[in-house]
Structure formats: structure tokens, C-alpha cells
Motif scaffolding. Structure first.
Motif, PDB file in Angstrom:
ATOM      1  N   LEU A   1       1.467 -32.534 -11.299  1.00 52.64           N
ATOM      2  CA  LEU A   1       1.512 -31.796 -12.478  1.00 52.64           C
ATOM      3  C   LEU A   1       1.796 -32.425 -13.711  1.00 52.64           C
ATOM      4  CD1 LEU A   1       3.980 -28.946 -10.836  1.00 52.64           C
ATOM      5  CD2 LEU A   1       1.422 -29.114 -10.733  1.00 52.64           C
ATOM      6  N   GLU A   2       0.838 -32.461 -14.449  1.00 61.58           N
ATOM      7  CA  GLU A   2       0.922 -33.357 -15.795  1.00 61.58           C
ATOM      8  C   GLU A   2      -0.052 -32.571 -16.727  1.00 61.58           C
ATOM      9  OE1 GLU A   2       0.726 -37.749 -17.021  1.00 61.58           O
ATOM     10  OE2 GLU A   2      -0.885 -37.176 -16.068  1.00 61.58           O
ATOM     11  N   GLY A   3       0.610 -32.057 -17.868  1.00 64.36           N
ATOM     12  CA  GLY A   3      -0.143 -31.578 -18.985  1.00 64.36           C
ATOM     13  C   GLY A   3       0.351 -29.918 -18.895  1.00 64.36           C
ATOM     14  N   ARG A   4       1.289 -29.640 -19.988  1.00 61.61           N
ATOM     15  CA  ARG A   4       1.788 -28.288 -19.965  1.00 61.61           C
ATOM     16  C   ARG A   4       0.851 -27.610 -21.298  1.00 61.61           C
ATOM     17  NH1 ARG A   4       5.774 -25.805 -23.207  1.00 61.61           N
ATOM     18  NH2 ARG A   4       7.289 -24.447 -22.013  1.00 61.61           N
TER      19      ARG A   4
ATOM     20  N   LEU B   1      -1.257 -28.196 -15.672  1.00 60.39           N
ATOM     21  CA  LEU B   1      -2.506 -28.730 -15.131  1.00 60.39           C
ATOM     22  C   LEU B   1      -2.014 -29.213 -13.737  1.00 60.39           C
ATOM     23  CD1 LEU B   1      -4.271 -30.291 -18.051  1.00 60.39           C
ATOM     24  CD2 LEU B   1      -4.492 -28.010 -17.038  1.00 60.39           C
ATOM     25  N   MET B   2      -3.062 -28.863 -12.744  1.00 58.46           N
ATOM     26  CA  MET B   2      -2.948 -29.563 -11.511  1.00 58.46           C
ATOM     27  C   MET B   2      -4.143 -30.368 -10.956  1.00 58.46           C
ATOM     28  SD  MET B   2      -1.894 -25.934  -9.354  1.00 58.46           S
ATOM     29  CE  MET B   2      -2.012 -26.584  -7.950  1.00 58.46           C
ATOM     30  N   HIS B   3      -3.731 -31.670 -11.009  1.00 58.56           N
ATOM     31  CA  HIS B   3      -4.577 -32.836 -10.805  1.00 58.56           C
ATOM     32  C   HIS B   3      -4.634 -33.189  -9.349  1.00 58.56           C
ATOM     33  CE1 HIS B   3      -4.667 -34.008 -15.300  1.00 58.56           C
ATOM     34  NE2 HIS B   3      -3.343 -33.481 -15.033  1.00 58.56           N
ATOM     35  N   GLY B   4      -5.780 -32.966  -8.719  1.00 57.83           N
ATOM     36  CA  GLY B   4      -5.806 -32.916  -7.316  1.00 57.83           C
ATOM     37  C   GLY B   4      -5.992 -34.576  -7.039  1.00 57.83           C
ATOM     38  N   LEU B   5      -5.135 -34.881  -5.861  1.00 59.41           N
ATOM     39  CA  LEU B   5      -5.004 -36.399  -5.619  1.00 59.41           C
ATOM     40  C   LEU B   5      -5.598 -36.829  -4.209  1.00 59.41           C
ATOM     41  CD1 LEU B   5      -1.424 -37.023  -6.822  1.00 59.41           C
ATOM     42  CD2 LEU B   5      -3.389 -37.419  -8.028  1.00 59.41           C
TER      43      LEU B   5
ATOM     44  N   PRO C   1      11.751 -25.931 -17.323  1.00 51.55           N
ATOM     45  CA  PRO C   1      12.679 -26.703 -17.875  1.00 51.55           C
ATOM     46  C   PRO C   1      12.829 -28.136 -17.164  1.00 51.55           C
ATOM     47  CG  PRO C   1      13.780 -24.645 -17.834  1.00 51.55           C
ATOM     48  CD  PRO C   1      12.626 -24.519 -17.227  1.00 51.55           C
ATOM     49  N   MET C   2      12.703 -27.936 -15.785  1.00 51.85           N
ATOM     50  CA  MET C   2      12.926 -28.837 -14.801  1.00 51.85           C
ATOM     51  C   MET C   2      11.860 -30.183 -15.038  1.00 51.85           C
ATOM     52  SD  MET C   2      14.166 -27.375 -11.512  1.00 51.85           S
ATOM     53  CE  MET C   2      14.367 -28.737 -10.525  1.00 51.85           C
ATOM     54  N   ILE C   3      10.572 -29.305 -14.921  1.00 50.31           N
ATOM     55  CA  ILE C   3       9.441 -30.396 -15.197  1.00 50.31           C
ATOM     56  C   ILE C   3       9.437 -31.003 -16.469  1.00 50.31           C
ATOM     57  CG2 ILE C   3       6.935 -30.069 -15.282  1.00 50.31           C
ATOM     58  CD1 ILE C   3       6.919 -27.818 -13.214  1.00 50.31           C
ATOM     59  N   GLN C   4       9.821 -30.189 -17.584  1.00 51.04           N
ATOM     60  CA  GLN C   4       9.800 -30.813 -19.018  1.00 51.04           C
ATOM     61  C   GLN C   4      10.960 -32.091 -19.077  1.00 51.04           C
ATOM     62  OE1 GLN C   4       9.163 -28.410 -22.543  1.00 51.04           O
ATOM     63  NE2 GLN C   4       9.885 -26.553 -21.425  1.00 51.04           N
ATOM     64  N   LYS C   5      11.966 -31.846 -18.470  1.00 54.74           N
ATOM     65  CA  LYS C   5      12.869 -32.851 -18.417  1.00 54.74           C
ATOM     66  C   LYS C   5      12.675 -33.947 -17.425  1.00 54.74           C
ATOM     67  CE  LYS C   5      16.337 -29.506 -18.784  1.00 54.74           C
ATOM     68  NZ  LYS C   5      17.856 -29.165 -18.514  1.00 54.74           N
ATOM     69  N   SER C   6      11.659 -33.951 -16.811  1.00 57.60           N
ATOM     70  CA  SER C   6      11.561 -34.826 -15.521  1.00 57.60           C
ATOM     71  C   SER C   6      11.165 -36.363 -16.110  1.00 57.60           C
ATOM     72  CB  SER C   6      10.276 -34.359 -14.667  1.00 57.60           C
ATOM     73  OG  SER C   6       9.063 -34.518 -15.216  1.00 57.60           O
ATOM     74  N   GLY C   7      10.221 -36.166 -17.306  1.00 62.27           N
ATOM     75  CA  GLY C   7       9.966 -37.598 -17.780  1.00 62.27           C
ATOM     76  C   GLY C   7       8.884 -38.037 -17.395  1.00 62.27           C
ATOM     77  N   LYS C   8       8.542 -37.673 -15.975  1.00 60.47           N
ATOM     78  CA  LYS C   8       7.229 -38.365 -15.098  1.00 60.47           C
ATOM     79  C   LYS C   8       6.589 -37.120 -14.602  1.00 60.47           C
ATOM     80  CE  LYS C   8       9.069 -43.149 -14.196  1.00 60.47           C
ATOM     81  NZ  LYS C   8       9.223 -43.875 -13.232  1.00 60.47           N
ATOM     82  N   PRO C   9       5.131 -37.337 -14.140  1.00 59.42           N
ATOM     83  CA  PRO C   9       4.462 -36.441 -13.522  1.00 59.42           C
ATOM     84  C   PRO C   9       5.238 -35.820 -12.436  1.00 59.42           C
ATOM     85  CG  PRO C   9       3.050 -37.933 -14.203  1.00 59.42           C
ATOM     86  CD  PRO C   9       4.071 -38.496 -14.404  1.00 59.42           C
TER      87      PRO C   9
END
Length: 215
Positions: free
Chosen positions: A132-135, A147-151, A200-208
Motif C-alpha cells: 500500500l503506497e500512494g494515498r 494504491l495497491m501495488h501487486g507483488l 491515520p495508521m498508514i499515514q504515520k507508518s513512514g513506510k509502505p
């Protein structure tokens, strides 16, 4: 003589009627057994979480928490889990919707047996690990999407298919079993309240953040 014969006929008819009554079987409808509500297997979750942490370390993803979605569970029960790596436990759990496929949009026809696909236009969810990267702005729910980057090979087309993580007004805050959650076109959708807590949890995470959808 006729009177005796008539009495015999009446007696015979009464005997037959009584015999039919004695042979009548009374049936009682069997009680309806309520469908048992499924629950998450905590041991299975812990195994997934251990593997998820190793993956996060190897891919430089957030190591405080991840999101595990167990699609083997009925869509009317909580199957979206925020896993706290530090305390090795579930910190939050929510309902989450999946793709409808060829079924009617917004209904719950595949609530207990969803299908999955990586094909564009399938309207199905894809299994596998996502970053999860890109709000950004969403037309749905509280207007927030990730955005959901499939791995993996099973979800490599997620960005192309516009599969994103967002909220939806139709999603319930509480479990709805035996009904299911409404089905969209493949995005994992949560309630507006859930997104207000997760965002808020994702925003504060600092990493994807890792989101792992499995079955």
C-alpha cells in the motif's frame, strides 16, 4: 334381511375409517438448525503474521503492523485484520468486501465462496501480497484511497485494473452474518468508520504497508 345387510355395511365402513385413523402417521417438522458463524483461526493468523514480518523485513516495508485479509471466511464476518507485529496480536478487525465477478454488483451472492482472478475486466479480487503506497482521492466512501501495488503473479495487474483500497458507504461497521458484505468490482472495501481508523495508521507508518489477501 335388507336391514341386516345395511347394518353390516355401516359397521364395515366405520371399521375401515377407524383403521385409517390408527394408521395415520403424524409428522413433526424438524427444527431449523441455524448456520454456525465462522470465526478466524488465530493459529493460522499467527503463522501468516510470522511470514508477513519476514517479508516486510526483506522488502523494507513497515514493521509495526500489516493487514491480513482471510478470504476463506464468510464475508459477513470480520476477516480484515490489522496485525500488530510488536505485540503479536490483532489490533483491529473489520468486514471487507470482495469482487462480484459475473454476479450482480453490490449484492452478496458469493459471500461464502468468492472466486479470484488477476484478469482485467473480471470484476474479481486478486490473491497475494500488496504494497500500500500512494494515498489519493476516491469517489467512494470518505474519499480516500490507497494504491495497491501487486507483488506477485496472482495480483500483478492490480494497478492496471484500478484495484485500490477504499471505503464504501454500503459496508457495515458490524458483522452481518448470515448475510454477506456487498460485492464490488475487486477492490477490498471497508466501512467509512474502519477507514477513518486505518488511514491515520498508514499515514504515520513512514513506510509502505503490507496488505496480504489470501484464501
Amino acid at each position: 334381511m335388507k336391514r341386516v345387510y345395511l347394518l353390516f355395511i355401516i359397521f364395515w365402513m366405520c371399521s375401515c375409517s377407524q383403521e385409517r385413523k390408527n394408521n395415520t402417521i403424524t409428522t413433526i417438522d424438524a427444527p431449523q438448525v441455524a448456520e454456525k458463524k465462522p470465526e478466524a483461526d488465530l493459529s493460522k493468523l499467527k503463522i501468516k503474521a510470522e511470514e508477513a514480518l519476514k517479508f516486510c523485513i526483506s522488502k523494507n516495508l513497515n514493521k509495526d503492523f500489516c493487514i491480513l485479509i482471510d478470504m476463506s471466511l464468510h464475508s459477513g464476518v470480520s476477516r480484515f485484520f490489522v496485525w500488530d507485529f510488536k505485540n503479536n496480536k490483532i489490533s483491529q478487525k473489520y468486514l471487507v468486501g470482495h469482487g462480484c465477478g459475473s454476479n450482480a454488483w453490490s449484492k452478496d451472492h458469493s459471500k461464502a465462496n468468492p472466486a479470484f482472478s488477476n484478469e482485467d475486466g473480471s470484476h474479481l479480487s486478486s490473491l497475494g501480497k500488496y504494497k500500500l503506497e500512494g494515498r489519493g482521492y476516491s469517489d467512494w466512501g470518505i474519499n480516500i484511497k490507497y494504491l495497491m501495488h501487486g507483488l506477485e503473479d496472482t495480483n500483478s495487474n492490480a494497478l492496471k485494473r484500478v484495484i485500490v483500497f477504499h471505503s464504501w458507504d454500503m459496508m457495515s461497521d458490524d458483522e452481518v452474518f448470515p448475510n454477506g458484505s456487498p460485492e464490488g468490482w475487486g477492490c477490498p472495501t471497508v466501512s467509512n468508520k474502519a477507514m477513518k481508523e486505518i488511514d491515520p495508521m498508514i499515514q504515520k507508518s513512514g513506510k509502505p504497508v503490507l496488505m496480504w489477501i489470501y484464501n
